[in-house]
Write a protein that holds these residues in place. Structure first.
Motif, PDB file in Angstrom:
ATOM      1  N   LEU A   1       0.808  -1.215   0.000  1.00 13.42           N
ATOM      2  CA  LEU A   1       0.000   0.000   0.000  1.00 13.42           C
ATOM      3  C   LEU A   1       0.841   1.265   0.000  1.00 13.42           C
ATOM      4  CD1 LEU A   1      -2.942   1.003   0.003  1.00 13.42           C
ATOM      5  CD2 LEU A   1      -2.812   1.086   2.504  1.00 13.42           C
ATOM      6  N   ALA A   2       1.998   1.246   0.630  1.00 18.10           N
ATOM      7  CA  ALA A   2       2.866   2.426   0.596  1.00 18.10           C
ATOM      8  C   ALA A   2       3.178   2.815  -0.838  1.00 18.10           C
ATOM      9  CB  ALA A   2       4.150   2.158   1.375  1.00 18.10           C
ATOM     10  N   GLU A   3       3.364   1.818  -1.705  1.00 18.42           N
ATOM     11  CA  GLU A   3       3.627   2.111  -3.113  1.00 18.42           C
ATOM     12  C   GLU A   3       2.401   2.714  -3.782  1.00 18.42           C
ATOM     13  OE1 GLU A   3       5.108   0.012  -7.285  1.00 18.42           O
ATOM     14  OE2 GLU A   3       4.482  -1.245  -5.607  1.00 18.42           O
ATOM     15  N   THR A   4       1.204   2.271  -3.396  1.00 24.32           N
ATOM     16  CA  THR A   4      -0.011   2.828  -3.986  1.00 24.32           C
ATOM     17  C   THR A   4      -0.094   4.330  -3.728  1.00 24.32           C
ATOM     18  OG1 THR A   4      -1.037   0.723  -3.294  1.00 24.32           O
ATOM     19  CG2 THR A   4      -2.460   2.376  -4.323  1.00 24.32           C
ATOM     20  N   TYR A   5       0.267   4.741  -2.507  1.00 23.05           N
ATOM     21  CA  TYR A   5       0.305   6.180  -2.198  1.00 23.05           C
ATOM     22  C   TYR A   5       1.288   6.906  -3.122  1.00 23.05           C
ATOM     23  CZ  TYR A   5      -2.523   6.173   2.095  1.00 23.05           C
ATOM     24  OH  TYR A   5      -3.557   6.107   2.985  1.00 23.05           O
ATOM     25  N   LEU A   6       2.422   6.282  -3.387  1.00 22.41           N
ATOM     26  CA  LEU A   6       3.426   6.927  -4.236  1.00 22.41           C
ATOM     27  C   LEU A   6       2.993   6.951  -5.697  1.00 22.41           C
ATOM     28  CD1 LEU A   6       6.682   5.576  -2.548  1.00 22.41           C
ATOM     29  CD2 LEU A   6       5.506   7.752  -2.163  1.00 22.41           C
ATOM     30  N   LEU A   7       2.238   5.941  -6.126  1.00 27.22           N
ATOM     31  CA  LEU A   7       1.669   5.987  -7.476  1.00 27.22           C
ATOM     32  C   LEU A   7       0.666   7.130  -7.600  1.00 27.22           C
ATOM     33  CD1 LEU A   7       1.041   2.177  -8.198  1.00 27.22           C
ATOM     34  CD2 LEU A   7       2.794   3.633  -9.245  1.00 27.22           C
ATOM     35  N   ARG A   8      -0.191   7.269  -6.589  1.00 30.78           N
ATOM     36  CA  ARG A   8      -1.167   8.357  -6.657  1.00 30.78           C
ATOM     37  C   ARG A   8      -0.471   9.709  -6.595  1.00 30.78           C
ATOM     38  NH1 ARG A   8      -6.419   8.882  -2.707  1.00 30.78           N
ATOM     39  NH2 ARG A   8      -4.836   9.568  -1.198  1.00 30.78           N
ATOM     40  N   ALA A   9       0.576   9.810  -5.791  1.00 31.73           N
ATOM     41  CA  ALA A   9       1.343  11.057  -5.738  1.00 31.73           C
ATOM     42  C   ALA A   9       1.920  11.400  -7.104  1.00 31.73           C
ATOM     43  CB  ALA A   9       2.466  10.934  -4.704  1.00 31.73           C
ATOM     44  N   GLU A  10       2.387  10.400  -7.829  1.00 31.41           N
ATOM     45  CA  GLU A  10       2.918  10.620  -9.172  1.00 31.41           C
ATOM     46  C   GLU A  10       1.826  11.151 -10.102  1.00 31.41           C
ATOM     47  OE1 GLU A  10       4.993   7.915 -12.692  1.00 31.41           O
ATOM     48  OE2 GLU A  10       5.085   7.217 -10.602  1.00 31.41           O
ATOM     49  N   GLY A  11       0.631  10.578  -9.980  1.00 33.59           N
ATOM     50  CA  GLY A  11      -0.482  11.060 -10.786  1.00 33.59           C
ATOM     51  C   GLY A  11      -0.841  12.499 -10.451  1.00 33.59           C
TER      52      GLY A  11
ATOM     53  N   ASN B   1       3.701  12.288   2.155  1.00 34.30           N
ATOM     54  CA  ASN B   1       3.853  12.459   3.600  1.00 34.30           C
ATOM     55  C   ASN B   1       3.095  11.413   4.405  1.00 34.30           C
ATOM     56  OD1 ASN B   1       5.695  14.562   3.502  1.00 34.30           O
ATOM     57  ND2 ASN B   1       4.089  16.114   3.311  1.00 34.30           N
ATOM     58  N   GLU B   2       2.085  10.778   3.806  1.00 39.94           N
ATOM     59  CA  GLU B   2       1.479   9.629   4.482  1.00 39.94           C
ATOM     60  C   GLU B   2       2.531   8.545   4.696  1.00 39.94           C
ATOM     61  OE1 GLU B   2      -1.518   8.781   5.742  1.00 39.94           O
ATOM     62  OE2 GLU B   2      -2.358  10.772   5.390  1.00 39.94           O
ATOM     63  N   VAL B   3       3.364   8.350   3.696  1.00 41.64           N
ATOM     64  CA  VAL B   3       4.422   7.339   3.781  1.00 41.64           C
ATOM     65  C   VAL B   3       5.547   7.821   4.689  1.00 41.64           C
ATOM     66  CG1 VAL B   3       6.116   6.031   2.421  1.00 41.64           C
ATOM     67  CG2 VAL B   3       3.829   6.471   1.484  1.00 41.64           C
ATOM     68  N   ARG B   4       5.921   9.077   4.548  1.00 44.52           N
ATOM     69  CA  ARG B   4       7.027   9.608   5.357  1.00 44.52           C
ATOM     70  C   ARG B   4       6.635   9.748   6.830  1.00 44.52           C
ATOM     71  NH1 ARG B   4      11.402  11.382   2.995  1.00 44.52           N
ATOM     72  NH2 ARG B   4      11.860  12.966   4.576  1.00 44.52           N
ATOM     73  N   ASP B   5       5.399  10.110   7.091  1.00 48.37           N
ATOM     74  CA  ASP B   5       4.963  10.242   8.487  1.00 48.37           C
ATOM     75  C   ASP B   5       5.036   8.910   9.208  1.00 48.37           C
ATOM     76  OD1 ASP B   5       4.510  12.913   8.051  1.00 48.37           O
ATOM     77  OD2 ASP B   5       2.322  12.767   7.975  1.00 48.37           O
ATOM     78  N   ARG B   6       4.648   7.848   8.515  1.00 50.61           N
ATOM     79  CA  ARG B   6       4.742   6.528   9.147  1.00 50.61           C
ATOM     80  C   ARG B   6       6.190   6.217   9.536  1.00 50.61           C
ATOM     81  NH1 ARG B   6       3.799   1.197   7.154  1.00 50.61           N
ATOM     82  NH2 ARG B   6       5.051   1.627   5.301  1.00 50.61           N
ATOM     83  N   ALA B   7       7.127   6.707   8.723  1.00 47.29           N
ATOM     84  CA  ALA B   7       8.553   6.466   8.981  1.00 47.29           C
ATOM     85  C   ALA B   7       9.153   7.494   9.930  1.00 47.29           C
ATOM     86  CB  ALA B   7       9.319   6.477   7.665  1.00 47.29           C
TER      87      ALA B   7
ATOM     88  N   ILE C   1      10.098  11.713  -6.341  1.00 48.90           N
ATOM     89  CA  ILE C   1       9.272  10.515  -6.183  1.00 48.90           C
ATOM     90  C   ILE C   1      10.116   9.257  -6.345  1.00 48.90           C
ATOM     91  CG2 ILE C   1       7.425   9.172  -7.277  1.00 48.90           C
ATOM     92  CD1 ILE C   1       5.918  11.804  -7.638  1.00 48.90           C
ATOM     93  N   LEU C   2      11.030   9.257  -7.304  1.00 48.12           N
ATOM     94  CA  LEU C   2      11.918   8.105  -7.463  1.00 48.12           C
ATOM     95  C   LEU C   2      12.817   7.930  -6.244  1.00 48.12           C
ATOM     96  CD1 LEU C   2      12.860   8.452 -11.239  1.00 48.12           C
ATOM     97  CD2 LEU C   2      11.361   6.719 -10.210  1.00 48.12           C
ATOM     98  N   ASP C   3      13.255   9.041  -5.657  1.00 49.31           N
ATOM     99  CA  ASP C   3      14.034   8.961  -4.423  1.00 49.31           C
ATOM    100  C   ASP C   3      13.199   8.380  -3.279  1.00 49.31           C
ATOM    101  OD1 ASP C   3      16.237  10.029  -5.671  1.00 49.31           O
ATOM    102  OD2 ASP C   3      16.112  11.996  -4.709  1.00 49.31           O
ATOM    103  N   GLU C   4      11.942   8.820  -3.182  1.00 48.03           N
ATOM    104  CA  GLU C   4      11.092   8.328  -2.100  1.00 48.03           C
ATOM    105  C   GLU C   4      10.784   6.844  -2.285  1.00 48.03           C
ATOM    106  OE1 GLU C   4       9.373   8.450   1.544  1.00 48.03           O
ATOM    107  OE2 GLU C   4      10.559  10.017   0.576  1.00 48.03           O
ATOM    108  N   ARG C   5      10.589   6.432  -3.516  1.00 49.22           N
ATOM    109  CA  ARG C   5      10.427   5.002  -3.773  1.00 49.22           C
ATOM    110  C   ARG C   5      11.687   4.240  -3.353  1.00 49.22           C
ATOM    111  NH1 ARG C   5       6.159   3.447  -7.498  1.00 49.22           N
ATOM    112  NH2 ARG C   5       7.304   1.490  -7.704  1.00 49.22           N
ATOM    113  N   MET C   6      12.840   4.826  -3.589  1.00 52.09           N
ATOM    114  CA  MET C   6      14.106   4.213  -3.185  1.00 52.09           C
ATOM    115  C   MET C   6      14.159   4.071  -1.674  1.00 52.09           C
ATOM    116  SD  MET C   6      17.969   5.564  -4.047  1.00 52.09           S
ATOM    117  CE  MET C   6      18.094   5.051  -5.747  1.00 52.09           C
TER     118      MET C   6
END
Length: 580
Positions: free
Chosen positions: A458-468, A483-489, A504-509
């Motif tokens: 699901l974390a990737e789904t958030y990043l896909l939507r962010a890309e869109g 930030n949904e993904v980053r806040d969890r971290a 976005i590619l960095d955040e996926r990394m």
């Protein structure tokens, strides 16, 4: 007796002619053929299971090299033992039309598509109820869409075949990349609308949310950004799914760890463990026929040898202090020295350091138990010197570290570098792999990663939507999803002014790292060349790479395998530009 009768018939036929009525004749009461193998629900279930197996074989278990074609040659890692095309070391060889990598994946994925086509065509003439036909068609079309999506990213436009092929066909022509991905999109959209919800399937089975996740990715590849956002939203808003934010699972009682670490511990990936973040999880069952993991044979087919590739081989590390040389580590050991890693996949400096610079100590994904930089020393003679760990970023003062067989002090190098611990299972290898469990010593058959693997999370789904959202120039919403993904971290929040494709590619990394099939992401976004040139000097520099050429722009897609071109004798299967 049967051999004697057959021989008599042959001889009699040669000399006099064979009268079959004079001999015993076996008439089988039943036998399996292509024509009677798709009659019952169990028949179709077995065929779908084969599609799951082919996905696992292509992306996780073909051998100790081919699944890692999705990582080597990207911005994430480089080859610790250069010299061949196996790990894209010699890029001229690795990307040649006759090379192993392009042909292996081409063949396996087309085999998956062929299996899906057979299911779809045989459903039409089966006696299954209509609801069962629809369900099996949805499953088959998911895998066919998954296959054409992967081929489209890797090779661009490819031949499209949508029916069972019952005889040799040698007149294929290529579609365009857009046509290939459109076909994938249509298949996956059908699957998304017809597959059951994730709460109605077993762990590891594809579901409607898995299809909508893949559909969002395909919409992005086709430039349909609002559709991508809408598809991702259906996944994110599914009440059965959610980012894991609290400790959970098999080792949640270990107080010095965190929820990100929990995501990758053994037996924690599935809904059965309380994990609401895994959308499609590839299943591995240890020492079970067909389960994909062996604890006794490292070279067993289907073993996912991520630990072997990604963790360093600390065996050959030495330190010098006060004129004496010491060995700090035992090897292999089931701890944060990396199990039985052999240091093939070295993290790039960009991956291990640069992407963390804005929040190096705050982001839990960069904590040492998640991204290992501090290696625990085992030998008492070294501990007595006051050295309890070796930190690859801050080596002990007054200590010379020697890595490898010679006098090299190159760090990062094959024997010592920062790596993601999700490649291994510290302190939790299968019991059969320990030579001495009391001190966590492992046998030589270690090297496999004994966890189920996330295909979609699901974390990737958030990043896909962010890309869109970013593509729609809604960077405020893109930043919110990131930030949904980053806040969890517990990482500091991203500002919308920072958001671009590189971010976005960095955040996926940061979030996915070695977990994702990075080559597919970079080929989908057509950024492979740019990211390698920016982030991975090993492949960018012709001298380092050793082939005198280095990364080339046409490597953004693979060559069509020469074997496929030569077999297609009745039409021209055109090669991709730049390849001879």
């Amino acid at each position: 007796m049967k051999k004697y009768i057959a021989l008599c018939c042959v001889l009699s036929g040669i000399l006099f002619g064979c009268n079959e009525s004079k001999f015993l004749r076996e008439v089988p009461e039943d036998f399996m053929s292509a024509e009677n193998s798709y009659e019952t629900e169990a028949d179709f279930d077995m065929s779908v299971n084969d599609l799951y197996s082919l996905v696992r074989e292509d992306m996780y278990g073909y051998d100790e090299w081919r699944p890692f074609d999705y990582l080597y040659g990207t911005d994430l890692i480089f080859d610790g033992e250069p010299g061949t095309q196996i790990r894209h070391s010699n890029m001229l060889g690795a990307y040649h039309p006759t090379a192993v990598s392009p042909s292996v994946h081409w063949n396996l994925i087309y085999k998956m598509i062929a299996g899906a086509n057979t299911i779809i065509d045989r459903l039409e003439i089966s006696s299954l109820p209509e609801d069962k036909k629809t369900l099996f068609e949805a499953k088959a079309r998911f895998f066919r869409g998954f296959g054409y999506r992967t081929l489209g990213y890797l090779y661009g436009g490819v031949p499209l075949e949508l029916h069972e092929v019952k005889q040799a066909k040698t007149d294929y022509v290529r579609s365009t990349r857009e046509e290939t991905l459109t076909q994938a999109m249509q298949d996956v959209k059908f699957a998304a609308e017809k597959l059951p919800d994730i709460t109605q399937v077993r762990d590891g089975e594809v579901s409607s949310p898995a299809a909508y996740h893949l559909l969002s990715e395909l919409y992005l590849a086709l430039g349909r950004d609002q559709d991508a956002v809408d598809a991702a939203t259906l996944v994110i808003e599914n009440p059965a799914l959610g980012l894991m934010k609290d400790r959970f699972g098999s080792r949640k009682s270990e107080a010095d760890k965190d929820v990100y670490w929990d995501l990758f511990r053994r037996n924690n990936q599935n809904r059965g463990a309380g994990n609401t973040e895994g959308i499609w999880v590839i299943q591995f069952e240890i020492d079970t026929p067909g389960g994909g993991s062996s604890s006794t044979k490292l070279q067993e087919k289907f073993n996912y040898r991520l630990e072997r590739n990604i963790a360093p081989m600390v065996r050959d590390v030495r330190i010098k202090k006060n004129g004496k040389t010491y060995t700090p580590f035992n090897w292999p050991v089931s701890d944060y020295t990396g199990g039985r890693g052999i240091g093939w996949g070295i993290s790039t400096k960009y991956f291990s350091n640069t992407v963390w610079e804005d929040d190096f100590d705050g982001d839990m994904r960069n904590a040492n138990h998640n991204f290992v930089r501090k290696f625990p020393v085992h030998r008492s003679e070294v501990i007595n010197l006051g050295i309890t760990e070796l930190d690859v970023d801050h080596l002990p003062e007054g200590v010379e570290v020697i890595v490898g067989q010679g006098n090299s002090t190159t760090i990062p190098g094959r024997y010592l570098y920062a790596y993601q611990s999700k490649c291994t299972t510290p302190g939790n290898h299968p019991d059969a792999l320990y030579s001495n469990k009391a001190n966590l010593s492992l046998k030589g058959d270690a090297g496999v990663t004994y966890t189920d693997q996330y295909m979609f999370r699901l974390a990737e789904t958030y990043l896909l939507r962010a890309e869109g959202y970013m593509n729609l120039d809604k960077k405020d919403l893109a930043a919110k999803d990131i930030n949904e993904v980053r806040d969890r971290a517990h990482a500091k929040s991203a500002d919308e002014s920072e958001i671009d494709m590189d971010y976005i590619l960095d955040e996926r990394m940061r979030e996915l790292g070695i977990e994702e099939k990075r080559r597919l992401t970079l080929m989908r976004t057509q950024t492979l060349y740019d990211r390698v040139m920016k982030c991975n000097p090993y492949y960018a520099d012709p001298k380092t790479n050793g082939d005198g050429v280095g990364m080339q722009k046409h490597y953004n897609i693979w060559p069509i395998p020469q074997s496929a071109i030569e077999a297609n004798t009745d039409a021209i299967l055109e090669q991709n530009p730049g390849y001879n």
